[in-house]
Enzyme design. Structure first.
Site, PDB file in Angstrom:
ATOM      1  N   HIS A 175       1.992   2.052  -3.180  1.00 60.46           N
ATOM      2  CA  HIS A 175       1.054   3.013  -3.763  1.00 60.46           C
ATOM      3  C   HIS A 175       1.562   4.447  -3.735  1.00 60.46           C
ATOM      4  CE1 HIS A 175      -2.576   0.042  -3.162  1.00 60.46           C
ATOM      5  NE2 HIS A 175      -1.592  -0.455  -3.879  1.00 60.46           N
ATOM      6  N   ASP A 217       0.858  -1.187   0.000  1.00 59.28           N
ATOM      7  CA  ASP A 217       0.000   0.000   0.000  1.00 59.28           C
ATOM      8  C   ASP A 217       0.901   1.247   0.000  1.00 59.28           C
ATOM      9  OD1 ASP A 217      -2.180   1.857   0.477  1.00 59.28           O
ATOM     10  OD2 ASP A 217      -3.354   0.139   1.104  1.00 59.28           O
TER      11      ASP A 217
END
Ligand SMILES: *[C@@H]1O[C@H](CO)[C@@H](O)[C@H](O)[C@H]1NC(C)=O
Ligand SMILES: *[C@@H]1O[C@H](CO)[C@@H](O)[C@H](O)[C@H]1NC(C)=O
Ligand SMILES: *[C@@H]1O[C@H](CO)[C@@H](O)[C@H](O)[C@H]1NC(C)=O
Length: 360
Positions: free
Chosen positions: A203, A180
């Protein structure tokens, strides 16, 4: 197992109540310490207290062990001033048992600093958390440096560092490769710097998502510089919900390199994650005002066609955006990249490639 719980708690209590200078809790290299949720409370008597991690601390690996226990935290320092967490040891969240399960059931297998001040965390290795690896919450004056944070690219919600409701936080010289955000910055934050970070996979560095519950967001003075993104789904990202209010302002992303990044420069002021939306998606008359955002010296490759995507609100446009010295090309030879703007206002300086679409 509970022996270690008692040993850590007792060692912390002794150090925290010591009146000597810099009392220190040492986690030795001799073994792998399996521990259940632990909270180390301050304030402590000494103005500085050290937690030296040389060995490995692991969480219970089976989700069933957590039934009936508080899953929201694992290792927490609460209300400590002058905390120094150092060493080359490892914090192992053993999160793989949770990755296939619904996110709601994940414990927040992280090291959390809550209501801490004038503290440093340095040198530690984090691996495989079921959620965020390091959380800074309600804290002030925190230096985070020389960390290594890794989890598989496909591990859900395994953010590297999450900072929320905190001021004066510096993240420096760290390597973050997770499933993430490398660093995510939440609401009520100001004076946060992120520098010399290698990010990816993951991310990217994200401000948000913000304003999900229609709350008034307050985020300012966030500076991200000398970050290398490699194979991440985003580079510099800001995401807010249309239902939100308040502001995100005085943000800079500078001296950034990109290697096959999917959304190198991305503002999504129409963010909506259907799963948690509760009707908060779709066109609204509200919005979080995003202003004074500078992108300077951003160079490298995009793995998608839209390299710059400034997708701002129809109701509360983005203002004061600056694009300066941007050179982003496709990671595939012979292919073009473009920029897309919706309700994004600001100015350009120097080379901007792909050609800017900002409105004045
Ligand atoms: C941040 O890291 C850089 C690169 O390693 C180093 O030169 C600089 O001194 C560091 N700054 C702080 C405040 O740790
Ligand atoms: C954070 O970055 C800003 C802008 O680059 C700089 O002026 C400020 O001194 C930095 N603060 C810290 C604590 O590094
Ligand atoms: C901008 O956001 C809207 C609403 O989510 C979406 O429909 C649209 O595709 C987005 N545009 C781009 C270029 O991403």
């Amino acid at each position: 197992m509970s022996f270690f719980f008692l040993a850590f708690s007792a060692a912390w209590k002794a150090a925290c109540s010591a009146t000597t200078q810099n009392p220190t809790v040492v986690v030795p290299s001799s073994r792998n310490f399996l521990v259940y949720p632990l909270i180390f409370y301050g304030p402590c008597k000494s103005s500085q207290i050290s937690f030296q991690l040389i060995g490995t601390i692991s969480s219970p690996s089976s989700p069933s062990v957590w039934w009936g226990r508080d899953r929201s935290k694992w290792l927490t320092f609460n209300g400590v001033t002058g905390l120094l967490i150092t060493g080359t040891g490892t914090i192992d969240g053993q999160g793989s048992g949770w990755w296939g399960q619904s996110c709601r059931d994940h414990p927040n297998l992280a090291l959390s600093l809550i209501s801490c001040k004038q503290s440093t965390i340095s040198g530690i290795y984090f691996v495989n958390s079921a959620q965020e690896h390091l959380v800074i919450y309600l804290s002030n004056n925190i230096l985070i440096k020389n960390l290594h944070i890794t989890a598989p690219e496909n591990s859900p919600n395994s953010d590297g560092i999450h900072i929320e409701a905190s001021q004066n936080v510096l993240v420096n010289n760290s390597v973050i490769a997770t499933g993430d955000d490398c660093v995510s910055i939440g609401d009520m934050t100001s004076n946060i710097n992120v520098s010399f970070v290698n990010c990816g996979p993951g991310h990217g560095v994200s401000i948000g998502s913000l304003g999900k519950n229609g709350n008034s967001v307050k985020v300012e003075n966030i500076h991200v510089k000398r970050v290398n993104f490699k194979g991440s789904t985003n580079g510099a990202r800001i995401k807010t919900w249309q239902v939100g209010l308040g502001y995100v302002r005085k943000i800079s992303f500078e001296h950034i390199t990109l290697q096959s990044v999917q959304n190198p420069i991305y503002i999504d002021q129409n963010y909506c994650d259907i799963k948690g939306a509760r009707g908060n998606c779709g066109q609204k008359s509200t919005g979080v005002h995003i202003s004074e955002v500078t992108y300077n010296d951003i160079v490298g490759t995009s793995s998608t066609y839209v390299a710059i995507n400034l997708n701002c609100s129809q109701s509360v446009a983005c203002t004061g955006i600056t694009l300066s010295s941007i050179q982003i090309r496709s990671d595939k030879s012979g292919q073009q990249v473009i920029s897309k703007c919706t309700n994004a206002h600001g100015t350009n300086s120097g080379v901007v490639q792909p050609k800017s679409c900002l409105q004045s």
